[in-house]
Write an enzyme that holds these catalytic residues in place. Structure first.
Site, short mmCIF file in Angstrom:
data_model
loop_
_atom_site.label_atom_id
_atom_site.label_comp_id
_atom_site.label_asym_id
_atom_site.label_seq_id
_atom_site.Cartn_x
_atom_site.Cartn_y
_atom_site.Cartn_z
CB SER A 15 -0.89 -0.08 1.12
OG SER A 15 -0.13 0.13 2.34
CG LEU A 17 4.96 6.71 0.63
CD1 LEU A 17 6.13 7.30 1.34
CD2 LEU A 17 4.79 7.75 -0.70
CG ASP A 36 2.98 -4.44 3.74
OD1 ASP A 36 2.72 -4.60 4.81
OD2 ASP A 36 2.82 -3.42 3.02
CB CYS A 83 8.10 1.98 1.51
SG CYS A 83 8.76 2.68 -0.06
CB SER A 145 9.30 11.62 7.57
OG SER A 145 8.16 12.62 7.92
CE1 TYR A 158 6.73 8.21 10.70
CE2 TYR A 158 6.88 10.81 10.57
CZ TYR A 158 6.73 9.42 9.90
OH TYR A 158 6.67 9.44 8.54
CB THR A 193 -0.18 7.44 2.42
OG1 THR A 193 -0.56 8.36 3.49
CG2 THR A 193 1.07 7.84 1.83
#
Length: 252
Positions: A15, A17, A36, A83, A145, A158, A193
């Site tokens: 899913s 990116l 994944d 990702c 990020s 994060y 996303t």
């Protein structure tokens, strides 16, 4: 480095990116192995040239097995793109008390340790391939990020994890140079996303309004296009590139 007739690993490939990147690499002629979690793979649409492999990036054995699958075919493994990531929000001191240490550790484990683990095990297999021009063997692209630079309220975990990915980029590129493996990182801004699909159009418009230019949200396909550039451009190495429309995040 051309990706046609080579193998590529993309984590978080079911899913967002990761899915856009897996599709772009496959369209370019690569045999793509999209890692994944099983629940995400169940919801993924089939994509020609993409094989889904159930892998938890925090599990070293699962990663090793998945990399083994990707490297076992006729096409040499030359590309790894990280990702996979999570981004729960929590303040260091919030209304319910201090930041949950288990949550902090989980974010770092997935976003930073998972990236390091996949990169390392993929590099081992890439290093075993026959060299190309200038001794090149492959490329790794990691995902950070803009929160690594402009972490907002509630993003301590994060931002820490993504800052670690940025800090990993140059030493990883230097470590792997002798094996002909380049390492670069993309630091995306606000991208459309599945996570953003759950919020209102008004909220999305507000986010887009804060981007200097172009004044819209980023698209997964633009991220994938940048991945292809980093993989195919043989002189880009040890670099972190912001993909954010010149956005600098406010504290909140």
């Amino acid at each position: 480095m051309q990706v046609k007739d080579t193998a590529a690993v993309v984590t978080g490939g079911a899913s967002g990116l990761g899915a856009a990147t897996a599709a772009a690499l496959a369209e370019r002629g690569a045999r793509v192995f999209a890692f994944d979690l099983p629940a995400s793979i169940e919801q993924a649409a089939p994509v020609p040239g993409v094989q889904y492999v159930a892998v938890d990036v925090t599990d070293p054995e699962q990663v090793a097995d998945g990399i083994g699958v990707a490297a076992a075919g006729d096409a040499p493994l030359r590309t790894a793109v990280n990702c996979a990531g999570i981004g729960p929000s929590m303040r260091i001191l919030g209304r319910k008390g201090p930041h949950d240490l288990a949550v902090y550790a989980k974010v770092v484990q997935v976003n930073l340790v998972g990236t390091f683990n996949v990169m390392t095990l993929a590099a081992e297999q890439i290093a075993a391939t026959d060299p190309l021009a200038d001794g090149a063997r492959g490329a790794v692209v990691n995902t950070a990020s803009i929160a690594a630079y402009d972490g907002q309220v509630g993003q301590a975990a994060y931002a820490s994890s993504k800052g670690g990915v940025v800090g990993l980029t140059l030493p990883a590129a230097r470590d792997l140079a002798q094996h002909g493996i380049r390492v670069n990182t993309i630091a995306p801004g606000i991208v459309e996303t599945p996570m953003l699909a759950t919020v209102s159009e008004e909220f999305r418009a507000g986010l887009a309004a804060g981007v200097p230019f172009p004044q819209r949200l980023g698209r997964p396909e633009e991220f994938a296009s940048l991945v292809l550039t980093l993989v195919e451009h043989d002189y880009l190495n040890g670099e972190t590139i912001r993909m954010d429309g010149a956005l600098r995040m406010a504290p909140r």
